[in-house]
Design a protein around this motif. Structure first.
Motif, short mmCIF file in Angstrom:
data_model
loop_
_atom_site.label_atom_id
_atom_site.label_comp_id
_atom_site.label_asym_id
_atom_site.label_seq_id
_atom_site.Cartn_x
_atom_site.Cartn_y
_atom_site.Cartn_z
N ARG A 181 23.06 8.80 5.49
CA ARG A 181 23.25 7.35 5.63
C ARG A 181 22.60 6.79 6.89
N ARG A 182 22.29 7.64 7.83
CA ARG A 182 21.61 7.16 9.04
C ARG A 182 20.18 6.73 8.76
N LEU A 183 19.64 7.16 7.63
CA LEU A 183 18.28 6.79 7.23
C LEU A 183 18.32 5.40 6.63
N ARG A 184 17.94 4.41 7.42
CA ARG A 184 18.16 3.01 7.05
C ARG A 184 17.06 2.38 6.20
N GLY A 185 15.87 2.94 6.21
CA GLY A 185 14.81 2.34 5.44
C GLY A 185 13.51 3.08 5.59
N GLY A 186 12.56 2.76 4.69
CA GLY A 186 11.27 3.44 4.71
C GLY A 186 10.12 2.50 4.42
N ILE A 187 8.95 2.87 4.93
CA ILE A 187 7.70 2.13 4.70
C ILE A 187 6.74 3.05 3.96
N VAL A 188 6.41 2.69 2.73
CA VAL A 188 5.49 3.45 1.90
C VAL A 188 4.14 2.75 1.93
N ALA A 204 16.68 -0.03 2.90
CA ALA A 204 15.63 -1.01 2.63
C ALA A 204 14.28 -0.31 2.50
N MET A 205 13.38 -0.86 1.68
CA MET A 205 12.06 -0.27 1.48
C MET A 205 10.98 -1.34 1.58
N LEU A 206 9.90 -0.99 2.26
CA LEU A 206 8.72 -1.83 2.35
C LEU A 206 7.53 -1.06 1.79
N PHE A 207 6.81 -1.68 0.85
CA PHE A 207 5.59 -1.11 0.31
C PHE A 207 4.40 -1.90 0.84
N VAL A 208 3.37 -1.19 1.29
CA VAL A 208 2.13 -1.80 1.78
C VAL A 208 0.99 -1.20 0.98
N HIS A 209 0.17 -2.05 0.34
CA HIS A 209 -0.85 -1.50 -0.56
C HIS A 209 -2.03 -2.45 -0.71
N GLY A 210 -3.22 -1.90 -0.71
CA GLY A 210 -4.42 -2.68 -1.00
C GLY A 210 -4.58 -2.88 -2.49
N THR A 211 -4.98 -4.07 -2.89
CA THR A 211 -5.11 -4.36 -4.33
C THR A 211 -6.30 -3.62 -4.94
N ALA A 212 -7.26 -3.18 -4.12
CA ALA A 212 -8.43 -2.47 -4.63
C ALA A 212 -8.41 -0.99 -4.22
N ASP A 213 -7.23 -0.44 -4.03
CA ASP A 213 -7.09 0.96 -3.64
C ASP A 213 -7.63 1.85 -4.76
N PRO A 214 -8.69 2.64 -4.51
CA PRO A 214 -9.25 3.49 -5.56
C PRO A 214 -8.57 4.85 -5.67
N THR A 215 -7.69 5.17 -4.74
CA THR A 215 -7.07 6.49 -4.69
C THR A 215 -5.69 6.50 -5.31
N VAL A 216 -4.85 5.58 -4.88
CA VAL A 216 -3.53 5.37 -5.49
C VAL A 216 -3.52 3.94 -6.02
N PRO A 217 -3.66 3.74 -7.32
CA PRO A 217 -3.70 2.37 -7.85
C PRO A 217 -2.45 1.59 -7.48
N TRP A 230 17.49 -1.72 -4.00
CA TRP A 230 17.97 -2.05 -2.66
C TRP A 230 17.14 -3.21 -2.12
N PRO A 231 17.47 -3.73 -0.95
CA PRO A 231 16.59 -4.72 -0.33
C PRO A 231 15.17 -4.15 -0.20
N LYS A 232 14.17 -4.94 -0.59
CA LYS A 232 12.81 -4.41 -0.66
C LYS A 232 11.79 -5.52 -0.47
N SER A 233 10.59 -5.13 -0.08
CA SER A 233 9.50 -6.07 0.08
C SER A 233 8.19 -5.37 -0.24
N PHE A 234 7.21 -6.16 -0.73
CA PHE A 234 5.91 -5.60 -1.11
C PHE A 234 4.82 -6.44 -0.45
N LEU A 235 4.04 -5.81 0.43
CA LEU A 235 2.91 -6.48 1.06
C LEU A 235 1.64 -6.02 0.36
N ALA A 236 1.06 -6.89 -0.47
CA ALA A 236 -0.20 -6.59 -1.15
C ALA A 236 -1.35 -7.19 -0.35
#
Length: 282
Positions: A181-188, A204-217, A230-236
């Motif tokens: 439970r001490r692990l409060r959140g992650g950034i992928v 909480a989770m935050l995702f950060v991703h390029g829209t033209a990523d050729p390696t991980v779509p 859970w609480p989450k956010s996506f930065l494209a």
């Protein structure tokens, strides 16, 4: 910054093959608020010769707020949350220093292991070994929290995780059923989910991703995001690739730095202002 485009062919199929049984949505439970530092710190660095058994050496770089910049400098006064950072395939912690040290200057301790089967230069490379890295990461967290040189300066009740590419999958893999439970959140960052991820205590989770990523779509990241209850956010990042935005001066870097810092300040310092700047789905 280099080695951001290392191949991840097959990693998504290997690691994201199972759905998770996440709990119903609810707010992240935090302890009493601790004020986020108002200024910045010099950055100290230490290297640790850690190993999870003879077969899993985990040489770890620890960056931390210091009294003065430099190797093995005394840690600054105060108590700081800890972030575990995971590199991608054929990479090393040093290749991520330009963004990680900016987090450290803002008041976070960052520990970054070099994983035994996926780091640059390993003689026994195996992308399948990514599934073992969440256990490695948590082992490193425990060892760093016990360091005598940091005694009284680390707050073990406030722990975060972040990682790029295969390190993003590793980060997701820390949030399985029964995670601490001490692990409060992650950034992928430029990653996606691991089998069994996004279960257990709310975080909480935050995702950060390029829209033209050729390696991980980006579709793989969005599928993982959709599994988070859970609480989450996506930065494209429009038009961005697999990680050039992690390098100062490149398009997207300023936005990525600001968003990741706000996320860390929110989850690890309960900073209401930082939370208000995030686009959160709860």
């Amino acid at each position: 910054m280099k080695r951001f485009a290392a191949g991840l062919v097959g990693v998504a199929l290997l690691l994201a093959s199972a759905a998770c049984g996440a709990p119903a949505p609810h707010a992240v439970s935090h302890a009493a608020a601790v004020s986020a530092p108002a200024g910045t710190y010099p950055v100290g660095v230490r290297t640790l010769a850690l190993s999870r058994g003879k077969a899993r050496p985990l040489p770890t770089t620890v960056w931390y707020p210091a009294r003065q910049a430099g190797r093995d400098a005394p840690i600054a006064a105060g108590r700081f949350p800890v972030v575990i950072y995971s590199h991608g395939l054929h990479s090393l912690p040093a290749y991520h220093a330009q963004i990680v040290t900016r987090w450290v200057a803002a008041g976070f301790v960052v520990a970054a292991p070099a994983y035994p089967r996926t780091r640059e230069g390993t003689r026994r490379f195996s992308r399948a070994d990514v599934r073992n890295q969440p256990a490695d990461a948590w082992y490193v967290v425990r060892k760093v929290l016990a360091l005598p040189a940091f005694a009284g300066h680390l707050d073990g009740s406030r722990i975060g995780a972040a990682g790029h590419s295969a390190g993003g999958y590793t980060t997701a893999g820390l949030f399985t059923a029964g995670h601490d439970r001490r692990l409060r959140g992650g950034i992928v960052i430029a990653g996606a989910g691991m089998a069994g991820a996004f279960a257990g205590p709310s975080a909480a989770m935050l995702f950060v991703h390029g829209t033209a990523d050729p390696t991980v779509p980006i579709e793989a990241a969005r599928a993982a995001y959709d599994r988070v209850h859970w609480p989450k956010s996506f930065l494209a990042l429009p038009g961005q690739d697999h990680g050039a935005y992690l390098t100062p001066g490149q398009p997207g870097f300023t936005q990525v730095l600001a968003t990741t810092l706000d996320f860390l300040r929110w989850i690890l310092y309960d900073d209401a202002g930082a939370r208000s700047r995030l686009e959160l789905a709860i």
